[in-house]
Design a protein around this motif. Sequence first.
Motif, PDB file in Angstrom:
ATOM      1  N   ILE A 232      32.773  27.383  36.810  1.00 20.06           N
ATOM      2  CA  ILE A 232      33.502  27.291  37.419  1.00 20.06           C
ATOM      3  C   ILE A 232      33.827  26.309  37.832  1.00 20.06           C
ATOM      4  CG2 ILE A 232      34.700  27.236  39.763  1.00 20.06           C
ATOM      5  CD1 ILE A 232      33.886  30.157  40.255  1.00 20.06           C
ATOM      6  N   PRO A 233      35.265  24.927  37.232  1.00 19.01           N
ATOM      7  CA  PRO A 233      35.084  23.570  37.242  1.00 19.01           C
ATOM      8  C   PRO A 233      35.289  23.264  38.764  1.00 19.01           C
ATOM      9  CG  PRO A 233      36.701  24.919  36.175  1.00 19.01           C
ATOM     10  CD  PRO A 233      36.181  26.371  36.942  1.00 19.01           C
ATOM     11  N   GLY A 234      35.094  21.827  39.039  1.00 18.13           N
ATOM     12  CA  GLY A 234      35.455  21.455  40.783  1.00 18.13           C
ATOM     13  C   GLY A 234      36.926  21.294  41.081  1.00 18.13           C
ATOM     14  N   TRP A 235      37.980  21.601  40.073  1.00 13.98           N
ATOM     15  CA  TRP A 235      38.694  21.986  40.237  1.00 13.98           C
ATOM     16  C   TRP A 235      39.910  23.224  41.156  1.00 13.98           C
ATOM     17  CZ3 TRP A 235      41.732  25.294  37.853  1.00 13.98           C
ATOM     18  CH2 TRP A 235      40.602  25.812  36.483  1.00 13.98           C
ATOM     19  N   PHE A 236      38.844  24.059  40.925  1.00 13.16           N
ATOM     20  CA  PHE A 236      38.967  25.324  40.905  1.00 13.16           C
ATOM     21  C   PHE A 236      38.398  25.892  42.684  1.00 13.16           C
ATOM     22  CE2 PHE A 236      38.572  30.837  40.701  1.00 13.16           C
ATOM     23  CZ  PHE A 236      39.543  30.086  40.485  1.00 13.16           C
ATOM     24  N   GLU A 237      38.090  24.844  43.280  1.00  9.37           N
ATOM     25  CA  GLU A 237      37.746  25.187  44.643  1.00  9.37           C
ATOM     26  C   GLU A 237      38.961  25.298  45.869  1.00  9.37           C
ATOM     27  OE1 GLU A 237      34.939  23.849  48.264  1.00  9.37           O
ATOM     28  OE2 GLU A 237      34.056  24.250  46.398  1.00  9.37           O
ATOM     29  N   ASN A 238      40.299  24.103  44.945  1.00 10.41           N
ATOM     30  CA  ASN A 238      41.446  23.903  45.741  1.00 10.41           C
ATOM     31  C   ASN A 238      42.207  24.989  45.731  1.00 10.41           C
ATOM     32  OD1 ASN A 238      40.439  21.268  47.292  1.00 10.41           O
ATOM     33  ND2 ASN A 238      40.916  20.295  45.602  1.00 10.41           N
ATOM     34  N   MET A 239      42.342  25.837  44.486  1.00  5.50           N
ATOM     35  CA  MET A 239      43.026  26.531  43.935  1.00  5.50           C
ATOM     36  C   MET A 239      42.791  28.668  44.741  1.00  5.50           C
ATOM     37  SD  MET A 239      43.946  27.943  40.081  1.00  5.50           S
ATOM     38  CE  MET A 239      45.613  28.711  40.307  1.00  5.50           C
ATOM     39  N   TYR A 240      41.670  28.164  44.455  1.00  5.94           N
ATOM     40  CA  TYR A 240      40.772  29.477  45.129  1.00  5.94           C
ATOM     41  C   TYR A 240      41.248  29.760  46.565  1.00  5.94           C
ATOM     42  CZ  TYR A 240      36.205  29.255  46.017  1.00  5.94           C
ATOM     43  OH  TYR A 240      35.179  28.135  46.475  1.00  5.94           O
ATOM     44  N   SER A 241      40.712  28.608  46.907  1.00  2.00           N
ATOM     45  CA  SER A 241      40.961  28.905  48.499  1.00  2.00           C
ATOM     46  C   SER A 241      42.167  29.321  49.062  1.00  2.00           C
ATOM     47  CB  SER A 241      40.679  27.567  49.444  1.00  2.00           C
ATOM     48  OG  SER A 241      41.669  26.657  49.213  1.00  2.00           O
ATOM     49  N   ARG A 242      43.196  29.386  48.609  1.00  7.82           N
ATOM     50  CA  ARG A 242      44.756  29.917  48.801  1.00  7.82           C
ATOM     51  C   ARG A 242      45.036  31.072  48.462  1.00  7.82           C
ATOM     52  NH1 ARG A 242      45.765  24.987  47.379  1.00  7.82           N
ATOM     53  NH2 ARG A 242      46.542  25.187  45.012  1.00  7.82           N
ATOM     54  N   ILE A 243      43.899  32.262  47.990  1.00  4.53           N
ATOM     55  CA  ILE A 243      44.398  33.087  46.725  1.00  4.53           C
ATOM     56  C   ILE A 243      43.505  34.044  47.758  1.00  4.53           C
ATOM     57  CG2 ILE A 243      43.719  34.568  44.783  1.00  4.53           C
ATOM     58  CD1 ILE A 243      43.549  32.108  43.104  1.00  4.53           C
ATOM     59  N   ASP A 244      44.242  35.117  47.338  1.00  5.31           N
ATOM     60  CA  ASP A 244      44.144  37.062  48.756  1.00  5.31           C
ATOM     61  C   ASP A 244      43.583  37.643  47.324  1.00  5.31           C
ATOM     62  OD1 ASP A 244      45.400  35.400  50.961  1.00  5.31           O
ATOM     63  OD2 ASP A 244      46.952  36.490  50.655  1.00  5.31           O
ATOM     64  N   ASP A 245      43.414  37.791  46.040  1.00  8.37           N
ATOM     65  CA  ASP A 245      43.595  38.392  45.305  1.00  8.37           C
ATOM     66  C   ASP A 245      42.797  37.939  44.388  1.00  8.37           C
ATOM     67  OD1 ASP A 245      42.411  40.748  43.431  1.00  8.37           O
ATOM     68  OD2 ASP A 245      44.262  41.364  43.628  1.00  8.37           O
ATOM     69  N   LEU A 246      41.065  37.930  44.268  1.00  7.09           N
ATOM     70  CA  LEU A 246      40.626  36.157  42.901  1.00  7.09           C
ATOM     71  C   LEU A 246      40.333  38.111  42.752  1.00  7.09           C
ATOM     72  CD1 LEU A 246      39.334  33.915  41.837  1.00  7.09           C
ATOM     73  CD2 LEU A 246      38.089  34.026  43.167  1.00  7.09           C
ATOM     74  N   ASP A 247      40.143  37.415  40.823  1.00  5.96           N
ATOM     75  CA  ASP A 247      39.111  39.271  40.289  1.00  5.96           C
ATOM     76  C   ASP A 247      38.979  38.242  39.206  1.00  5.96           C
ATOM     77  OD1 ASP A 247      37.952  40.652  39.265  1.00  5.96           O
ATOM     78  OD2 ASP A 247      39.492  41.950  38.759  1.00  5.96           O
ATOM     79  N   LEU A 248      37.520  37.374  38.923  1.00  7.99           N
ATOM     80  CA  LEU A 248      36.987  36.942  37.590  1.00  7.99           C
ATOM     81  C   LEU A 248      35.745  37.789  37.209  1.00  7.99           C
ATOM     82  CD1 LEU A 248      37.065  33.539  39.071  1.00  7.99           C
ATOM     83  CD2 LEU A 248      38.459  34.478  37.661  1.00  7.99           C
TER      84      LEU A 248
END
Length: 97
Positions: free
Chosen positions: A37-53
């Motif tokens: 998971i790239p470093g920039w992803f942390e900022n993005m997924y912190s706002r996601i309500d439904d995350l499926d990886l």
Amino acid sequence: MIELESIDVGPQFPPWLQTQKGVKRLIMSNASISDAIPGWFENMYSRIDDLDLSHNNISGRLPKFEEYNDSFRVIKLNSNKFKGTITSVPLGAYLVD
């Protein structure tokens, strides 16, 4: 909403993903991702309500899960190659195995 389930977006996380703002649902299960998971992803997924990886080949350390609001969250990370343990889960999060 970004839904890329069972679509080949890998082997790396797509760089255009970091430019997306206001994403509340990100579904990239079975997307042929073989990357950490790239470093920039942390900022993005912190706002996601439904995350499926789930069902990829994502490696590295588990991301930190931090609370950002009162909403209910679903986080699916199963069938990957993460290292480490989940040290904290945000209030209202539902981790699916």
